[in-house]
Scaffold this motif. Structure first.
Motif, PDB file in Angstrom:
ATOM      1  N   ALA A  14       0.892  -1.211   0.119  1.00 39.59           N
ATOM      2  CA  ALA A  14      -0.078  -0.033   0.031  1.00 39.59           C
ATOM      3  C   ALA A  14       0.945   1.291  -0.068  1.00 39.59           C
ATOM      4  O   ALA A  14       1.918   1.348   0.213  1.00 39.59           O
ATOM      5  N   TYR A  15       0.426   2.304  -0.239  1.00 34.82           N
ATOM      6  CA  TYR A  15       0.775   3.869  -0.394  1.00 34.82           C
ATOM      7  C   TYR A  15       0.133   4.752   0.473  1.00 34.82           C
ATOM      8  O   TYR A  15      -1.216   4.463   0.520  1.00 34.82           O
ATOM      9  N   GLY A  16       0.646   5.998   0.728  1.00 30.21           N
ATOM     10  CA  GLY A  16      -0.159   6.882   1.170  1.00 30.21           C
ATOM     11  C   GLY A  16       0.649   7.644   2.390  1.00 30.21           C
ATOM     12  O   GLY A  16       1.642   6.893   2.814  1.00 30.21           O
ATOM     13  N   THR A  17       0.024   8.685   3.049  1.00 28.41           N
ATOM     14  CA  THR A  17       0.837   9.277   4.052  1.00 28.41           C
ATOM     15  C   THR A  17       0.024   8.771   5.238  1.00 28.41           C
ATOM     16  O   THR A  17      -0.918   9.450   5.805  1.00 28.41           O
ATOM     17  N   VAL A  18       0.592   7.726   5.698  1.00 30.42           N
ATOM     18  CA  VAL A  18      -0.052   6.875   6.690  1.00 30.42           C
ATOM     19  C   VAL A  18       0.914   6.345   7.789  1.00 30.42           C
ATOM     20  O   VAL A  18       2.104   5.967   7.819  1.00 30.42           O
ATOM     21  N   VAL A  19       0.374   7.125   9.215  1.00 30.37           N
ATOM     22  CA  VAL A  19       1.274   6.825   9.993  1.00 30.37           C
ATOM     23  C   VAL A  19       0.773   5.728  11.002  1.00 30.37           C
ATOM     24  O   VAL A  19      -0.395   5.324  11.070  1.00 30.37           O
ATOM     25  N   LEU A  20       1.567   4.803  11.202  1.00 35.06           N
ATOM     26  CA  LEU A  20       1.359   3.127  11.626  1.00 35.06           C
ATOM     27  C   LEU A  20       1.988   2.910  12.877  1.00 35.06           C
ATOM     28  O   LEU A  20       3.034   3.752  13.412  1.00 35.06           O
ATOM     29  N   HIS A  21       1.669   1.805  13.540  1.00 33.44           N
ATOM     30  CA  HIS A  21       2.274   1.208  14.741  1.00 33.44           C
ATOM     31  C   HIS A  21       2.368   2.046  15.814  1.00 33.44           C
ATOM     32  O   HIS A  21       3.434   2.037  16.630  1.00 33.44           O
ATOM     33  N   VAL A  22       1.527   2.882  16.046  1.00 37.41           N
ATOM     34  CA  VAL A  22       1.341   3.951  17.142  1.00 37.41           C
ATOM     35  C   VAL A  22       1.618   3.360  18.472  1.00 37.41           C
ATOM     36  O   VAL A  22       0.724   2.521  18.801  1.00 37.41           O
ATOM     37  N   SER A  23       2.673   3.599  19.106  1.00 41.16           N
ATOM     38  CA  SER A  23       2.862   2.686  20.544  1.00 41.16           C
ATOM     39  C   SER A  23       2.995   3.623  21.701  1.00 41.16           C
ATOM     40  O   SER A  23       3.789   4.630  21.425  1.00 41.16           O
ATOM     41  N   PRO A  24       2.560   3.344  22.860  1.00 41.61           N
ATOM     42  CA  PRO A  24       1.603   2.380  22.998  1.00 41.61           C
ATOM     43  C   PRO A  24       0.154   2.270  22.173  1.00 41.61           C
ATOM     44  O   PRO A  24      -0.253   3.502  22.064  1.00 41.61           O
TER      45      PRO A  24
END
Ligand code: FES
Length: 563
Positions: A476-486
């Motif tokens: 996938a592609y895009g301006t995507v912020v992932l895996h926010v922890s905690p």
């Protein structure tokens, strides 16, 4: 069998008494003669399954490995493992990666094997097998299954499944018809093999090669290409020697090897999922890979491989361009060339004769496609333990962005409301998904690529800032912020975001900020209630009780190496 050292399999086949009688006798029941008991036993861990199209050719791959093992004087014994087929398993294969890793580890430990060849392909099968083999720590080599052949529709080359997503957005926007979409469905995936963009499967295959756990060149050979079977045969020959040398995963999976793999991941615009998997694999051999190390290496590793979803080519093209050896040759000033590999030689020796055959695909280190690596790590009050973004697959004009949050409290809420014409959203908003992390979903599915609301698609919007504690498909592609922890489900700040809050993304500054005063966040925190657990029994209960957070690799706490 050996006068040099004792092999594990001798404990089964070279002993006297009732148990030696039984072990040999039951092996003979399969038609083997006494001759096999003089040879080192090579397990072939096969993740073949008809429920996993990516690994559907593995019986033939296993046959080629066996041929090589017999040629070199070994005794091959193939055994099945779980197979995690990305397209079918619900809610996500990631829920089962650790289960497969445990299964592989215990299969190796419990059975008479002196060495093992791991056959992996679809996304999670590669890290799962490597995690299990690293924990078992007997001589192990991997053969990845190779990418599918390139897709083609009306003269356009297609990559699975970057272009599936692209055309689905076009369908929703009304720019292609249902008939055309159905035609594309038959044109994208033309063979067995894993997705042929630089998604998670291709990335993990590339990184396993960079780690030194496959023969050189393994990652990019297309699945149906005769040379993949030749490489499998060569692996079968090599593992027999390798067992005699007694080189173990812990000898190869060193800090230097992981730093090489991280650099290659940055240079190829690899999948964000690779960060989670590398942290988990390293944890199995007692090595900590903090997210800050990924960002440090990202800042100093240029992006040099022009492959979808970040670039324009496909894995088959990478094979013709020289494969991962050519990428590593170009990167060699930045690599630890003295890292040991399964060839018994160093990475530097393995790539000494590699050449680049397509300079538009593998560009010179001095003229990179981008000055930094594909993936960056962001911190801030919304993600105290870090979050991940693939900048090479993002819209450059959104890398610095402030917007109003539109919050979905879970995936069901998102699916119910995202296309509602009355949803209060515009292209400057930041879409936020909560409760999609390791415990929240559970299993941290690839829900992080939140759909663009239909009414915005129809107005021509193709990207927005999206934030979640989920993962995203590497395709996938895009301006995507992932895996926010905690994650939200354990009370991370993501759980406290409300509609209308202002969120600021600053990729160059590596910051993700929720502009809400601390007193207000503390008030919301005091009101927060954890979601009900997803299971009270079975494997999912074990998962919920023991899974670690994204920045720790989403492994189980009890599976990490004991120092
Ligand atoms: Fe298996 Fe993409 S579905 S790698």
């Amino acid at each position: 069998m050996s006068t040099e050292r004792k092999y594990r399999s001798e404990e089964w086949f070279q002993i006297g008494g009732l148990w030696g009688f039984l072990h040999r006798g039951w092996m003979k029941a399969e038609g083997f003669s006494d001759e096999v008991f003089t040879k080192p036993v090579i397990g072939i861990a096969n993740s073949w399954s008809e429920l996993n199209n990516c690994n559907a050719h593995f019986r033939q791959v296993a046959d080629a490995v066996k041929r090589g093992v017999w040629m070199a004087g070994g005794f091959p014994l193939e055994f099945p493992t779980m197979s995690l087929g990305e397209p079918f398993m619900k809610p996500t294969t990631m829920l089962y990666r650790n289960l497969m890793a445990m299964e592989v580890e215990e299969n190796i430990r419990a059975n008479p094997m002196d060495g093992v060849v791991l056959l992996s392909g679809c996304d999670k099968t590669t890290p799962a097998m490597l995690m299990g083999a690293a924990s078992a720590d007997i001589p192990a080599m991997m053969v990845t299954g190779g990418p599918m052949l390139k897709g083609n529709w009306r003269g356009q080359e297609l990559g699975s499944c970057t272009d599936c997503r692209r055309f689905y957005d076009e369908l929703k926007a009304g720019t292609i018809t249902d008939e055309e979409f159905a035609e594309i469905e038959s044109c994208v995936s033309r063979s067995a093999g894993h997705c042929m963009v630089m998604g998670t499967a291709s990335t993990m295959a590339s990184l396993v090669e960079a780690l030194g756990m496959t023969l050189p060149g393994c990652a990019a050979i297309p699945a149906p290409d005769a040379r993949r079977y030749q490489l499998a045969e060569a692996t079968g020959r090599r593992i027999v020697e390798f067992v005699k040398e007694n080189i173990r995963p812990s000898d190869i999976l060193t800090r230097k090897a992981f730093e090489n793999a991280i650099r290659v991941n940055m240079a190829i615009g690899g999948s964000t999922n690779a960060i989670i998997h590398l942290v988990a694999i390293a944890g199995r051999v007692g090595i900590d890979l903090p997210l800050s190390l990924f960002d440090q290496l990202s800042r100093t590793t240029p992006w040099i491989a022009n492959i979808k979803p970040s670039g324009k080519y496909l894995m088959e093209d990478l094979f013709y361009a020289g494969g991962i050896p050519a990428v590593m040759k170009e990167l060699s000033p930045l690599l630890h060339l003295d890292a040991l590999t399964v060839t018994g030689k160093t990475i530097g020796e393995n790539i000494a004769n590699a050449r680049v055959y397509n300079r538009d695909l593998i560009v010179p280190l001095s003229e990179p496609l981008g000055p930094e690596g594909g993936t960056v790590i962001l911190y801030g009050n919304l993600a105290p333990n870090g979050t991940v973004l693939k900048q090479t697959a993002a819209s450059q004009d959104l890398l610095r962005h402030r917007g109003r949050a539109v919050v979905f409290k879970n995936e069901a809420d998102m699916m119910a409301r995202v296309d509602d014409p009355n949803l209060d959203v515009d292209e400057n908003c930041v879409l936020v998904l909560q409760n999609a992390g390791p415990k929240g979903a559970p299993g941290m599915p690839e829900w992080g690529h939140l759909p663009i609301p239909r009414k915005l698609l129809q107005r021509g919007v193709r990207d927005m800032v999206r934030i979640s504690d989920a993962r995203m498909s590497g395709t996938a592609y895009g301006t995507v912020v992932l895996h926010v922890s905690p994650e939200a489900a354990v009370g991370g700040p993501l759980a406290l975001v409300r509609d209308g809050d202002i969120i600021e993304l600053d990729v160059p500054g590596r910051r993700l900020t929720l502009h809400v005063p601390d007193e207000e966040l503390n008030r919301r925190r005091s009101e927060w209630q954890p979601p009900a657990p997803h299971a009270t029994r079975g494997y999912v209960k074990i998962f919920l009780d023991h899974v670690l957070q994204a920045h720790e690799g989403v492994d189980f706490d009890f599976l990490r190496a004991v120092r």
